[in-house]
Design a protein around this motif. Structure first.
Motif, PDB file in Angstrom:
ATOM      1  N   LEU A 122       6.730  14.891   5.679  1.00  0.00           N
ATOM      2  CA  LEU A 122       5.504  15.593   6.073  1.00  0.00           C
ATOM      3  C   LEU A 122       4.321  14.629   6.181  1.00  0.00           C
ATOM      4  O   LEU A 122       3.409  14.843   6.985  1.00  0.00           O
ATOM      5  CB  LEU A 122       5.187  16.701   5.066  1.00  0.00           C
ATOM      6  CG  LEU A 122       6.199  17.859   4.988  1.00  0.00           C
ATOM      7  CD1 LEU A 122       5.823  18.816   3.868  1.00  0.00           C
ATOM      8  CD2 LEU A 122       6.274  18.601   6.316  1.00  0.00           C
ATOM      9  N   ALA A 123       4.337  13.583   5.365  1.00  0.00           N
ATOM     10  CA  ALA A 123       3.216  12.633   5.353  1.00  0.00           C
ATOM     11  C   ALA A 123       3.347  11.556   6.423  1.00  0.00           C
ATOM     12  O   ALA A 123       2.369  10.870   6.730  1.00  0.00           O
ATOM     13  CB  ALA A 123       3.121  11.968   3.978  1.00  0.00           C
ATOM     14  N   LEU A 124       4.530  11.401   7.001  1.00  0.00           N
ATOM     15  CA  LEU A 124       4.799  10.282   7.899  1.00  0.00           C
ATOM     16  C   LEU A 124       3.832  10.179   9.085  1.00  0.00           C
ATOM     17  O   LEU A 124       3.394   9.067   9.415  1.00  0.00           O
ATOM     18  CB  LEU A 124       6.241  10.357   8.396  1.00  0.00           C
ATOM     19  CG  LEU A 124       6.806   9.082   9.031  1.00  0.00           C
ATOM     20  CD1 LEU A 124       6.614   7.881   8.121  1.00  0.00           C
ATOM     21  CD2 LEU A 124       8.288   9.267   9.367  1.00  0.00           C
ATOM     22  N   PRO A 125       3.462  11.279   9.766  1.00  0.00           N
ATOM     23  CA  PRO A 125       2.501  11.140  10.862  1.00  0.00           C
ATOM     24  C   PRO A 125       1.174  10.526  10.426  1.00  0.00           C
ATOM     25  O   PRO A 125       0.592   9.702  11.143  1.00  0.00           O
ATOM     26  CB  PRO A 125       2.312  12.584  11.347  1.00  0.00           C
ATOM     27  CG  PRO A 125       3.565  13.280  10.966  1.00  0.00           C
ATOM     28  CD  PRO A 125       3.972  12.662   9.656  1.00  0.00           C
ATOM     29  N   LEU A 126       0.698  10.911   9.241  1.00  0.00           N
ATOM     30  CA  LEU A 126      -0.559  10.356   8.752  1.00  0.00           C
ATOM     31  C   LEU A 126      -0.397   8.895   8.350  1.00  0.00           C
ATOM     32  O   LEU A 126      -1.310   8.078   8.543  1.00  0.00           O
ATOM     33  CB  LEU A 126      -1.059  11.183   7.565  1.00  0.00           C
ATOM     34  CG  LEU A 126      -2.531  11.008   7.168  1.00  0.00           C
ATOM     35  CD1 LEU A 126      -3.441  11.275   8.361  1.00  0.00           C
ATOM     36  CD2 LEU A 126      -2.885  11.956   6.025  1.00  0.00           C
ATOM     37  N   VAL A 127       0.768   8.551   7.803  1.00  0.00           N
ATOM     38  CA  VAL A 127       1.031   7.154   7.450  1.00  0.00           C
ATOM     39  C   VAL A 127       1.024   6.274   8.703  1.00  0.00           C
ATOM     40  O   VAL A 127       0.447   5.182   8.708  1.00  0.00           O
ATOM     41  CB  VAL A 127       2.384   7.027   6.714  1.00  0.00           C
ATOM     42  CG1 VAL A 127       2.724   5.552   6.472  1.00  0.00           C
ATOM     43  CG2 VAL A 127       2.345   7.774   5.393  1.00  0.00           C
ATOM     44  N   VAL A 128       1.646   6.756   9.775  1.00  0.00           N
ATOM     45  CA  VAL A 128       1.652   6.004  11.032  1.00  0.00           C
ATOM     46  C   VAL A 128       0.233   5.848  11.565  1.00  0.00           C
ATOM     47  O   VAL A 128      -0.136   4.803  12.100  1.00  0.00           O
ATOM     48  CB  VAL A 128       2.548   6.702  12.077  1.00  0.00           C
ATOM     49  CG1 VAL A 128       2.424   6.035  13.443  1.00  0.00           C
ATOM     50  CG2 VAL A 128       3.998   6.679  11.621  1.00  0.00           C
ATOM     51  N   SER A 129      -0.581   6.881  11.378  1.00  0.00           N
ATOM     52  CA  SER A 129      -1.988   6.786  11.784  1.00  0.00           C
ATOM     53  C   SER A 129      -2.707   5.695  10.998  1.00  0.00           C
ATOM     54  O   SER A 129      -3.520   4.939  11.547  1.00  0.00           O
ATOM     55  CB  SER A 129      -2.682   8.137  11.570  1.00  0.00           C
ATOM     56  OG  SER A 129      -4.050   8.056  11.876  1.00  0.00           O
ATOM     57  N   GLY A 130      -2.408   5.581   9.714  1.00  0.00           N
ATOM     58  CA  GLY A 130      -2.990   4.514   8.907  1.00  0.00           C
ATOM     59  C   GLY A 130      -2.520   3.144   9.350  1.00  0.00           C
ATOM     60  O   GLY A 130      -3.308   2.192   9.407  1.00  0.00           O
ATOM     61  N   LEU A 131      -1.238   3.026   9.687  1.00  0.00           N
ATOM     62  CA  LEU A 131      -0.710   1.759  10.205  1.00  0.00           C
ATOM     63  C   LEU A 131      -1.374   1.399  11.528  1.00  0.00           C
ATOM     64  O   LEU A 131      -1.642   0.220  11.803  1.00  0.00           O
ATOM     65  CB  LEU A 131       0.798   1.867  10.392  1.00  0.00           C
ATOM     66  CG  LEU A 131       1.646   1.915   9.112  1.00  0.00           C
ATOM     67  CD1 LEU A 131       3.091   2.268   9.454  1.00  0.00           C
ATOM     68  CD2 LEU A 131       1.598   0.593   8.373  1.00  0.00           C
ATOM     69  N   THR A 133      -1.573   7.026   3.304  1.00  0.00           N
ATOM     70  CA  THR A 133      -0.358   7.383   2.559  1.00  0.00           C
ATOM     71  C   THR A 133      -0.673   8.339   1.415  1.00  0.00           C
ATOM     72  O   THR A 133       0.011   9.359   1.230  1.00  0.00           O
ATOM     73  CB  THR A 133       0.327   6.121   2.012  1.00  0.00           C
ATOM     74  OG1 THR A 133       0.606   5.230   3.084  1.00  0.00           O
ATOM     75  CG2 THR A 133       1.619   6.479   1.309  1.00  0.00           C
ATOM     76  N   ALA A 134      -1.704   8.021   0.638  1.00  0.00           N
ATOM     77  CA  ALA A 134      -2.080   8.889  -0.482  1.00  0.00           C
ATOM     78  C   ALA A 134      -2.493  10.269   0.006  1.00  0.00           C
ATOM     79  O   ALA A 134      -2.106  11.295  -0.580  1.00  0.00           O
ATOM     80  CB  ALA A 134      -3.213   8.249  -1.280  1.00  0.00           C
ATOM     81  N   ALA A 135      -3.255  10.318   1.098  1.00  0.00           N
ATOM     82  CA  ALA A 135      -3.691  11.606   1.640  1.00  0.00           C
ATOM     83  C   ALA A 135      -2.515  12.395   2.200  1.00  0.00           C
ATOM     84  O   ALA A 135      -2.436  13.620   2.040  1.00  0.00           O
ATOM     85  CB  ALA A 135      -4.734  11.378   2.730  1.00  0.00           C
ATOM     86  N   GLY A 136      -1.592  11.709   2.868  1.00  0.00           N
ATOM     87  CA  GLY A 136      -0.443  12.392   3.444  1.00  0.00           C
ATOM     88  C   GLY A 136       0.479  12.972   2.389  1.00  0.00           C
ATOM     89  O   GLY A 136       0.915  14.127   2.492  1.00  0.00           O
ATOM     90  N   ILE A 137       0.784  12.182   1.370  1.00  0.00           N
ATOM     91  CA  ILE A 137       1.654  12.666   0.293  1.00  0.00           C
ATOM     92  C   ILE A 137       0.965  13.773  -0.496  1.00  0.00           C
ATOM     93  O   ILE A 137       1.553  14.814  -0.799  1.00  0.00           O
ATOM     94  CB  ILE A 137       2.050  11.509  -0.649  1.00  0.00           C
ATOM     95  CG1 ILE A 137       2.884  10.463   0.100  1.00  0.00           C
ATOM     96  CG2 ILE A 137       2.814  12.043  -1.859  1.00  0.00           C
ATOM     97  CD1 ILE A 137       4.231  10.938   0.552  1.00  0.00           C
ATOM     98  N   GLY A 138      -0.308  13.557  -0.831  1.00  0.00           N
ATOM     99  CA  GLY A 138      -1.041  14.556  -1.608  1.00  0.00           C
ATOM    100  C   GLY A 138      -1.287  15.841  -0.838  1.00  0.00           C
ATOM    101  O   GLY A 138      -1.438  16.907  -1.441  1.00  0.00           O
ATOM    102  N   ALA A 175       0.797  -1.222   0.000  1.00  0.00           N
ATOM    103  CA  ALA A 175       0.000   0.000   0.000  1.00  0.00           C
ATOM    104  C   ALA A 175       0.832   1.276   0.000  1.00  0.00           C
ATOM    105  O   ALA A 175       0.449   2.269  -0.637  1.00  0.00           O
ATOM    106  CB  ALA A 175      -0.935  -0.002   1.209  1.00  0.00           C
ATOM    107  N   ILE A 176       1.961   1.292   0.693  1.00  0.00           N
ATOM    108  CA  ILE A 176       2.725   2.537   0.807  1.00  0.00           C
ATOM    109  C   ILE A 176       3.295   2.995  -0.540  1.00  0.00           C
ATOM    110  O   ILE A 176       3.125   4.165  -0.912  1.00  0.00           O
ATOM    111  CB  ILE A 176       3.831   2.393   1.876  1.00  0.00           C
ATOM    112  CG1 ILE A 176       3.196   2.375   3.265  1.00  0.00           C
ATOM    113  CG2 ILE A 176       4.841   3.538   1.770  1.00  0.00           C
ATOM    114  CD1 ILE A 176       4.184   2.219   4.407  1.00  0.00           C
TER     115      ILE A 176
END
Length: 238
Positions: A137-146, A104-109, A41-42
């Motif tokens: 910048l997206a990493l906090p949101l990615v961790v939230s997804g994990l 991940t998509a939301a964080g990067i975008g 997914a990432i």
């Protein structure tokens, strides 16, 4: 008989398929499924978020994963392929995909567009922009997804026992079969406890990463403001 009798019985904690073995097996299912989901997914989420294309894939994957009957899919896999970790984990990974992909998509975008434009202006390649600007910048949101994916897999891994997959769900099944309510209670408590502990751990990791990201943003904003301040402009003119 006390509901805690199974949990408090020392004979249930050593090896031999008792609590410790089932706990580790459940944890292994969870970690392997989330890791497999993240590996898939990432990268896809980064590509979608960076290019702005393929958003339909995020929506479609999320809706499809929610519609899949997990127990039915597990039983089908076991009937066709047999039991084993390599059969159970991919099914559980399907449940981890939507949360990780969407985050991940939301964080990067949603990364700071000014920072991205500035990176392009100084000649960074697209890969460098992703690695050095968008991903941090997206990493906090990615961790939230994990974190969300982990909680969902911990809960759903319980049904792996119905497909002869083991894990803490075995306590629920065996207890139900034998009308052993302390055993069923132990399984429910251990699954809930594992979910709480993992949630707290990943929440702590997310908080630390978010704190570091906010500090970076504040430092970058301060430098940016200093660069465009009237004093600096007048000095540049002089």
């Amino acid at each position: 008989m006390s509901l805690l009798s199974f949990l408090l019985d020392p004979a249930n904690w050593p090896g031999g398929g008792k609590i410790i073995d089932l706990l580790l097996q459940h944890l292994w299912y969870t970690a392997a499924a989330v890791l497999l989901g993240a590996v898939i997914a990432i990268p896809v989420g980064i590509l979608i978020g960076h290019t702005g294309r393929g958003s339909f894939l995020v929506i479609g994957t999320s809706n499809a994963a929610r519609a899949i009957p997990t127990l039915g899919l597990l039983v089908l896999v076991v009937v066709l392929l047999g039991t084993g970790v390599e059969k159970i984990v991919p099914v559980l990974a399907v449940l981890a995909l939507p949360a990780i992909l969407t985050a991940t998509a939301a964080g990067i975008g949603g990364a700071d567009r000014e920072a991205v434009h500035a990176a392009r202006a100084i000649g960074m390649t697209e890969g460098q922009i992703v690695a050095q600007v968008e991903w941090p910048l997206a990493l906090p949101l990615v961790v939230s997804g994990l974190r969300s994916a982990t909680l969902q897999v911990v809960a759903t891994a319980t049904v792996a026992a119905f497909a002869a997959g083991g894990g803490l769900g075995q306590l629920l099944i065996s207890g139900q079969r034998n009308n052993d309510y302390p055993q069923m209670f132990a399984g429910a408590v251990l699954i809930a406890g594992m979910a709480i502990v993992l949630d707290l751990l990943l929440g702590g990791v997310g908080w630390l990463i978010g704190r570091n990201t906010r500090a970076r943003r504040a430092a970058a904003e301060a430098v940016r403001n200093q660069a465009v301040s009237p004093t600096n402009r007048s000095e540049a003119v002089t």
